[in-house]
Design a protein around this motif. Structure first.
Motif, PDB file in Angstrom:
ATOM      1  N   SER A   1       0.833  -1.198   0.000  1.00 53.79           N
ATOM      2  CA  SER A   1       0.000   0.000   0.000  1.00 53.79           C
ATOM      3  C   SER A   1       0.868   1.248   0.000  1.00 53.79           C
TER       4      SER A   1
ATOM      5  N   VAL B   1       0.905   5.052   1.423  1.00 53.83           N
ATOM      6  CA  VAL B   1       0.338   5.466   2.705  1.00 53.83           C
ATOM      7  C   VAL B   1       0.178   6.981   2.808  1.00 53.83           C
TER       8      VAL B   1
ATOM      9  N   GLY C   1      -3.254   7.893   3.484  1.00 59.52           N
ATOM     10  CA  GLY C   1      -3.859   6.809   4.248  1.00 59.52           C
ATOM     11  C   GLY C   1      -4.643   7.258   5.460  1.00 59.52           C
TER      12      GLY C   1
ATOM     13  N   VAL D   1      -4.465   2.682   6.970  1.00 59.17           N
ATOM     14  CA  VAL D   1      -3.692   1.547   6.461  1.00 59.17           C
ATOM     15  C   VAL D   1      -3.141   0.763   7.653  1.00 59.17           C
TER      16      VAL D   1
ATOM     17  N   SER E   1      -5.293   5.297  -0.736  1.00 63.95           N
ATOM     18  CA  SER E   1      -4.340   4.388  -0.086  1.00 63.95           C
ATOM     19  C   SER E   1      -4.926   2.993   0.063  1.00 63.95           C
TER      20      SER E   1
ATOM     21  N   THR F   1      -5.250  -0.849   0.067  1.00 68.62           N
ATOM     22  CA  THR F   1      -4.291  -1.917   0.330  1.00 68.62           C
ATOM     23  C   THR F   1      -4.619  -3.125  -0.542  1.00 68.62           C
TER      24      THR F   1
END
Length: 280
Positions: free
Chosen positions: A141, A143, A146, A150, A191, A193
Motif C-alpha cells: 500500500s 500510505v 492513508g 492503512v 491508499s 491496500t
C-alpha cells in the motif's frame, strides 16, 4: 564497502542480498539510520562491483519488507525534525530521487523478494524493481493519503501518516506504469491496500507464493538470470527501462517537491495537530 546501518548486505555466488531493517527500529536510533539515504548509496556502489550480477532486496525479518512508522511517530518532534526541516527534507527527498534513478539505471537485475508488508517507501522499492516475487498474503500500500487507515497484515496496527500529503517517495511516478488511470487513482488517493496475490492477479507482481516457497522461487529466478549473458541482460534492461526513466524524469521531481511543500504547510499548524485541521 557495504557497511550500512539501515541495511544488512551479503554477497554470495554473484548475488547481493540487501536486507532492509525495520523503520520502527532504525528511526529510533541516535542518529537515525535511514533506508531512504542508504539504499541508493548501496546500489550506486553495486553498479560498478563486477562481483555482483543480481541484486535481491528483502526484509530483515519475515512479516515486514519495509513499513511506514506508526501514526504516533509522524506526530512526534522527531518526525517534524526529519520531514519538516529543510535539512531533513533534503536528505530524505534526494535519497528517494537517487533510489528510483539508481534502480532504473543499474544494469543488474533487481528482484524485490517481498517477505512481508511493503507499505510506504517499501512499496516504492517494490515497484522500482525489475522482478517482484512476494509472499501471497503480504500487504502492499501507498500510505501518503492513508489517514491512519492503512494497517499491518499481522497485527492490524495502523501505520503511516495521520494526515494526507502528496506521494513524493517514488510511487506517484511509478504507479502509472503498472495500473490504469482509474486503478492508480484509487490506489494512490485512497491508499487502497492490496495483497501480493491481488497484484499478481492484476499481472503486476511476477509471482505470489506462500512464504514457505518464497526462497525457492527467488533462487529459481536468480539461477535463471545467472545463466544469461551479463552483457545481454544489462543492455536488455537498459532498453526496457527507457520508458521507466522517461516517466521518472516526467513526474519524480514534481512529486517530491509537492510532498515537501505539503509537509511545510503542515508544519505551520504542527505535526501533532488534529488531522482534520490539516486538510484545508
Amino acid at each position: 564497502m557495504y557497511d550500512f546501518r539501515a541495511l544488512r548486505i551479503s554477497v554470495e555466488n554473484q548475488v547481493a542480498t540487501i536486507r532492509l531493517r525495520p523503520i520502527s527500529v532504525t528511526f529510533q536510533e541516535n542518529p537515525p539510520a535511514d533506508p531512504h539515504i542508504e539504499l541508493p548509496s548501496a546500489l550506486e556502489r553495486m553498479r560498478t562491483d563486477n562481483a555482483i550480477r543480481v541484486i535481491v532486496i528483502t526484509g530483515e525479518t519475515d512479516g515486514e519488507f519495509l513499513c511506514a512508522g506508526s501514526p504516533d511517530y509522524y506526530r512526534s518532534d522527531r518526525a517534524a525534525d526529519r520531514l519538516a526541516d529543510p535539512y531533513g527534507q533534503w536528505n530524505v527527498g534526494q535519497g528517494v530521487l537517487r533510489m528510483v534513478h539508481a534502480m532504473t539505471e543499474i544494469e543488474k537485475p533487481v528482484i524485490a523478494k517481498v517477505n512481508g508488508d511493503a507499505i510506504g517507501f517499501g512499496q516504492s522499492i517494490v515497484f522500482a524493481s525489475d522482478f517482484i516475487i512476494a509472499r501471497e498474503d503480504a500487504f502492499i500500500s501507498d500510505v501518503h493519503l492513508g489517514m491512519a487507515e492503512v494497517v499491518r497484515s499481522d497485527s492490524g496496527e495502523a501505520v503511516g501518516l495521520p494526515f494526507g500529503v502528496a506521494p513524493g517517495d517514488g510511487a506517484g511516478a511509478l504507479i502509472p506504469l503498472f495500473m490504469t488511470p482509474t486503478q492508480a487513482k484509487e490506489y494512490m488517493m485512497l491508499s487502497t491496500t492490496h495483497t501480493a496475490q491481488d497484484l499478481a492477479d492484476m499481472r503486476i507482481v511476477n509471482r505470489a507464493v506462500p512464504l514457505a516457497d518464497l526462497d525457492d522461487t527467488v533462487e529459481e529466478f536468480t539461477g535463471r538470470l545467472l545463466k544469461r549473458s551479463a552483457f545481454a541482460l544489462a543492455w536488455t534492461k537498459r532498453i526496457l527501462n527507457r520508458h521507466v526513466a522517461a516517466q521518472a524524469n516526467l513526474a519524480l521531481d514534481m512529486s517530491s517537491a509537492y510532498e515537501q511543500l505539503n509537509l511545510l504547510q503542515i508544519q505551520r499548524l504542527g505535526f501533532a495537530a488534529d488531522p482534520t485541521s490539516l486538510q484545508r
